[in-house]
Write an enzyme that holds these catalytic residues in place. Structure first.
Site, PDB file in Angstrom:
ATOM      1  N   ARG A 104       0.519  -0.999  -0.249  1.00  0.00           N
ATOM      2  CA  ARG A 104       0.190   0.136   0.140  1.00  0.00           C
ATOM      3  C   ARG A 104       0.680   1.252  -0.123  1.00  0.00           C
ATOM      4  NH1 ARG A 104      -5.281   0.885   3.316  1.00  0.00           N
ATOM      5  NH2 ARG A 104      -6.576  -0.378   1.621  1.00  0.00           N
ATOM      6  N   HIS A 131      -6.900   0.861  -6.623  1.00  0.00           N
ATOM      7  CA  HIS A 131      -6.892  -0.812  -5.550  1.00  0.00           C
ATOM      8  C   HIS A 131      -7.578  -1.409  -6.143  1.00  0.00           C
ATOM      9  CE1 HIS A 131      -7.333  -1.779  -1.554  1.00  0.00           C
ATOM     10  NE2 HIS A 131      -8.655  -1.229  -1.029  1.00  0.00           N
ATOM     11  N   GLN A 134      -9.862  -4.125  -3.565  1.00  0.00           N
ATOM     12  CA  GLN A 134     -10.815  -3.588  -3.063  1.00  0.00           C
ATOM     13  C   GLN A 134     -11.771  -4.336  -4.435  1.00  0.00           C
ATOM     14  OE1 GLN A 134     -11.876  -1.663  -0.463  1.00  0.00           O
ATOM     15  NE2 GLN A 134     -14.299  -2.685  -1.291  1.00  0.00           N
ATOM     16  N   ASP A 222     -17.487   7.010  -1.375  1.00  0.00           N
ATOM     17  CA  ASP A 222     -15.807   6.289  -0.887  1.00  0.00           C
ATOM     18  C   ASP A 222     -16.190   8.276   0.312  1.00  0.00           C
ATOM     19  OD1 ASP A 222     -13.643   5.362   0.388  1.00  0.00           O
ATOM     20  OD2 ASP A 222     -12.354   5.963  -1.737  1.00  0.00           O
ATOM     21  N   CYS A 262     -16.351   1.362   0.927  1.00  0.00           N
ATOM     22  CA  CYS A 262     -15.181   0.339   0.909  1.00  0.00           C
ATOM     23  C   CYS A 262     -14.707   0.416   2.738  1.00  0.00           C
ATOM     24  CB  CYS A 262     -14.352   0.601  -0.464  1.00  0.00           C
ATOM     25  SG  CYS A 262     -13.302   2.903   0.130  1.00  0.00           S
ATOM     26  N   ARG A 290     -13.826  -9.213   1.126  1.00  0.00           N
ATOM     27  CA  ARG A 290     -12.098  -8.608   1.268  1.00  0.00           C
ATOM     28  C   ARG A 290     -11.300 -10.153   1.179  1.00  0.00           C
ATOM     29  NH1 ARG A 290     -10.346  -3.877   1.248  1.00  0.00           N
ATOM     30  NH2 ARG A 290      -8.483  -4.089   0.125  1.00  0.00           N
TER      31      ARG A 290
END
Ligand code: CP
Ligand code: NVA
Length: 303
Positions: A104, A131, A134, A222, A262, A290
């Site tokens: 990340r 991402h 996700q 988001d 998310c 996830r």
């Protein structure tokens, strides 16, 4: 076998995505029934996190536990990268120990470099651009709720950010109709729109959330202030004030609209408590998925 890196959702084909979703559903079943899945015994996954994480970190760690393997959380401040060792040398060194690496990163270039200089699979665990992990969990959740992608109207409300880019590109791959409602200056960058077009994606862009929400099967939002955008907090709060996902906005969508986020959410800003905890919310299933979808992904790359 050639190693494979997943830096963008577009590093997976439609067939790859379907295969991952099928495997994820199977792994979810097995986990619920307590069946052993020690498929990555004696394998190690490194996890570099330049930014905070709850879901991504914990789900990848648990994934490796479930597979009988091991995960290593690598804080850049604690490893020598923090003292100036290059990403290239770090990638080469870690390749000698690990069987996979997730990262990340602040800048997408870092994860690209890690991938280019390692001989093990590298997965983008969120960058400023995308991402992909996700979106795999999101697609698994959409399949569970809607059982198809084709003909599904996916509406994104809010910032045209990293998660939005992956959702836009992913929708193009699996053939969902994608609409994004955001203020003009926060639209996904042209290169992502062009890539989506190249992939055959059907998408619309508007600055009117009500128009975007009309007849939507999915409403996704988001945070307005992503990690790294903190300096723009005040401006963003002003610019996105009319983009809240609330009961009024949901009334424009289909009655069985699925609400997605998310996470982490800023309750009361981009989404109300009422919607987040309401009957249309799939948000916590999304968070759980996830785990299952990432298990399928690492099994495919590291198995
Ligand atoms: N959605 C997501 O990636 O959550 P974390 O930041 O908690 O990992
Ligand atoms: N867009 C958010 C997603 C967090 C999972 C961020 O980048 O902070």
């Amino acid at each position: 076998m050639m190693k494979r890196d997943i830096l963008s959702i577009t590093d997976l084909s439609r067939e790859d995505i379907y295969e991952i979703l099928e495997s994820a559903a199977d792994l979810k079943e097995k986990r619920k029934s307590g069946e052993s899945t020690e498929y990555l015994k004696n394998k190690s996954l490194g996890m570099i996190f330049e930014k905070s994480s709850t879901r991504t970190r914990v789900s990848f760690e648990v994934a490796m536990t479930d597979f009988g393997g091991h995960s290593l959380y690598l804080n850049p401040k604690d490893i020598q990268v923090g003292r100036g060792e290059t990403i290239e040398d770090t990638a080469k060194t870690l390749s000698g120990y690990l069987h996979g690496l997730i990262a990340r990163v602040m800048s997408h270039e870092t994860v690209t470099k890690l991938a280019n200089y390692s001989t093990i699979p590298v997965i983008n665990a969120l960058s400023d651009r995308e991402h992909p992990c996700q979106i795999l969990g999101d697609f698994m959740t959409i399949m569970e709720y809607k059982n198809r992608f084709k003909g599904i109207k996916f509406t994104w409300i809010g910032d045209g950010n990293n998660v939005c880019n992956s959702a836009l590109l992913g929708s193009a791959i699996v053939d969902m109709e994608f609409t994004v409602a955001c203020p003009k200056e926060y639209r996904p960058k042209t290169e992502f729109l062009e890539k989506a077009k190249f992939l055959g994606g059907k998408f619309k862009i508007t600055d009117d959330p009500k128009i975007a929400a009309k007849d939507a099967d999915i409403i996704y939002t988001d945070v307005w202030i992503s990690m790294g955008d903190e300096a723009e907090q005040e401006k963003r709060l002003r610019d996105f004030a009319s983009y809240q996902v609330n009961t009024k906005l949901l009334s424009f969508a289909k009655p069985d609209v699925m609400v997605m986020h998310c996470l982490p959410a800023r309750r009361g800003l981009e989404i109300t408590d009422e919607v987040m905890d309401g009957p249309n919310s799939a948000i916590f299933e999304q968070a759980e998925n996830r785990l299952h979808s990432q298990k399928a992904l690492i099994l495919k790359l590291m198995g």
